[in-house]
Design a protein around this motif. Structure first.
Motif, short mmCIF file in Angstrom:
data_model
loop_
_atom_site.label_atom_id
_atom_site.label_comp_id
_atom_site.label_asym_id
_atom_site.label_seq_id
_atom_site.Cartn_x
_atom_site.Cartn_y
_atom_site.Cartn_z
N ALA A 1 0.82 -1.22 0.00
CA ALA A 1 0.00 0.00 0.00
C ALA A 1 0.85 1.27 0.00
O ALA A 1 0.32 2.37 0.15
CB ALA A 1 -0.93 0.00 1.20
N ASP A 2 2.16 1.10 -0.17
CA ASP A 2 3.10 2.23 -0.17
C ASP A 2 3.06 2.98 1.16
O ASP A 2 3.11 4.21 1.20
CB ASP A 2 2.79 3.18 -1.33
CG ASP A 2 3.96 4.10 -1.66
OD1 ASP A 2 5.11 3.72 -1.33
OD2 ASP A 2 3.74 5.19 -2.20
N ARG A 3 2.98 2.21 2.23
CA ARG A 3 2.94 2.81 3.57
C ARG A 3 4.10 2.32 4.44
O ARG A 3 3.98 2.21 5.66
CB ARG A 3 1.60 2.50 4.25
CG ARG A 3 0.44 3.26 3.63
CD ARG A 3 -0.85 2.97 4.35
NE ARG A 3 -1.96 3.76 3.80
CZ ARG A 3 -3.23 3.63 4.17
NH1 ARG A 3 -3.56 2.72 5.10
NH2 ARG A 3 -4.17 4.39 3.62
N ALA A 4 5.23 2.06 3.82
CA ALA A 4 6.48 1.80 4.54
C ALA A 4 7.36 3.03 4.38
O ALA A 4 7.64 3.47 3.26
CB ALA A 4 7.17 0.57 3.97
N HIS A 5 7.76 3.63 5.52
CA HIS A 5 8.42 4.93 5.49
C HIS A 5 9.71 4.93 6.32
O HIS A 5 9.76 4.31 7.39
CB HIS A 5 7.49 6.01 6.06
CG HIS A 5 6.17 6.09 5.36
ND1 HIS A 5 6.01 6.74 4.17
CD2 HIS A 5 4.95 5.60 5.71
CE1 HIS A 5 4.75 6.66 3.79
NE2 HIS A 5 4.08 5.97 4.72
N PRO A 6 10.73 5.64 5.86
CA PRO A 6 11.95 5.80 6.68
C PRO A 6 11.66 6.68 7.88
O PRO A 6 10.76 7.54 7.85
CB PRO A 6 12.93 6.48 5.72
CG PRO A 6 12.05 7.21 4.75
CD PRO A 6 10.82 6.36 4.59
N LEU A 7 12.41 6.46 8.95
CA LEU A 7 12.25 7.26 10.17
C LEU A 7 13.62 7.65 10.71
O LEU A 7 14.36 6.82 11.21
CB LEU A 7 11.48 6.47 11.23
CG LEU A 7 11.10 7.25 12.49
CD1 LEU A 7 10.13 8.39 12.15
CD2 LEU A 7 10.48 6.33 13.54
N ARG A 8 13.93 8.94 10.58
CA ARG A 8 15.18 9.48 11.13
C ARG A 8 15.01 9.78 12.60
O ARG A 8 13.93 10.12 13.06
CB ARG A 8 15.57 10.78 10.41
CG ARG A 8 15.87 10.64 8.94
CD ARG A 8 16.02 12.00 8.27
NE ARG A 8 17.10 12.80 8.86
CZ ARG A 8 16.95 14.02 9.34
NH1 ARG A 8 15.76 14.60 9.36
NH2 ARG A 8 17.99 14.67 9.83
#
Length: 326
Positions: free
Chosen positions: A295-302
């Motif tokens: 679903a294109d809901r994997a995101h990087p987290l700084r």
């Protein structure tokens, strides 16, 4: 995430180092400029977890040991000595700055007392994991013979760590800015809770990072998982195996443990790049099949492992950007 705890491997304050420290102190290589609000020589008493310490009201030559680096960077202070910087913790600009300063503590936490003395500090700062308090008490005594030393203990990998670095900022005269960041964090938590109440109630989140041949799901008591928990966000059931630990660990074959997550954050370094282990995780076929990824809901987290409230506010910024899309 491996954390070192010992500062004293091979560390001893021998007669030669002590003599050097006393000589440099006598030479008065400390403050080089005078602030209007704090005349040269003025001191204040700081209550620390290692007893009260008389420190300069306007320190000019600061040695930043572990966890002190963030305080001096955010204050815009030029330290005279630092811990060996871990590339994952800092931006390219920060790493360039840090490369100009003498290293007085190794990445393995061993402190070079001679290098500290040669730096001629008027203040030494650092943070200590609470389980290492007794060992650092001896280190504190050694360092006190060189310059006033402010150590604060902390517990856990969330608010306790951020509160500790706030105290370090106060000790170096940057309390007003750091306290404003803490207030902003508290305010933004409430604003995000209110503005995105429906999204937080209807969405399950996960924070993960790669390990060698495995992956970890961050618990609600640590890092980005703790900040999501503070927001009241629902998080993946894959956390449950962690118990009281900071993360639960799984093999690649168990990536489907994350199937219940609508949004998955994967940790990166301060420059936004996943480490090689996390890169390998992202390449796995089972990862690609996750509902959140499809679903294109994997995101990087700084700054998932936020050490300061300024960094934690950056985490909130990233979470809010994702909430806007839900």
């Amino acid at each position: 995430m491996e954390q070192q705890t010992s500062p004293r491997n091979g560390l001893a304050l021998g007669a030669g180092v002590l003599a050097l420290a006393l000589t440099l102190t006598a030479c008065g290589g400390g403050q080089t400029e005078e602030a209007d609000s704090a005349p040269a020589g003025e001191t204040v008493t700081v209550e620390t977890d290692y007893g009260p310490v008389e420190v300069p009201a306007d320190p000019q030559r600061i040695v930043a040991l572990e966890f002190g680096t963030e305080a001096v960077l955010e204050a815009g202070v030029e330290p005279v000595g630092v811990i060996e910087p871990a590339a994952t913790l800092y931006t390219a600009e920060e790493l360039e700055k840090l490369s100009d300063y003498p290293v007085v503590q190794s990445a393995g936490l061993e402190i070079n007392l001679e290098a500290v003395a040669e730096a001629e500090p008027d203040l030494i700062i650092g943070g200590v994991r609470v389980e290492s308090h007794d060992e650092y008490a001896a280190t504190h005594e050694d360092l006190q013979q060189i310059a006033p030393t402010v150590f604060y203990d902390f517990d856990g990998a969330g608010a306790g760590l951020r509160d500790m670095t706030l105290k370090l900022s106060q000790a170096i005269g940057d309390g007003e800015r750091a306290e404003a960041e803490q207030e902003r964090f508290t305010t933004r938590i409430e604003e995000i809770r209110t503005t995105y109440a429906d999204q937080l109630a209807d969405t399950t989140f996960a924070v993960v990072f790669g390990v060698d041949g495995e992956f970890a799901v961050v618990n609600t008591n640590a890092w980005g998982g703790e900040i999501l928990d503070t927001l009241g966000a629902e998080q993946t059931s894959a956390q449950e195996a962690a118990g009281e630990n900071f993360a639960a660990f799984y093999s690649y074959e168990e990536i489907d443990k994350l199937n219940d997550a609508d949004v998955v954050f994967y940790e990166t370094d301060a420059q936004g790049n996943p480490d090689p282990f996390t890169e390998e995780l992202l390449k796995q076929e089972l990862w690609q099949r996750l509902p959140a990824v499809e679903a294109d809901r994997a995101h990087p987290l700084r700054y998932s492992a936020a050490r300061t409230y300024a960094q934690a506010n950056t985490v909130l910024d990233q979470i809010e950007e994702v909430l806007k899309t839900l």
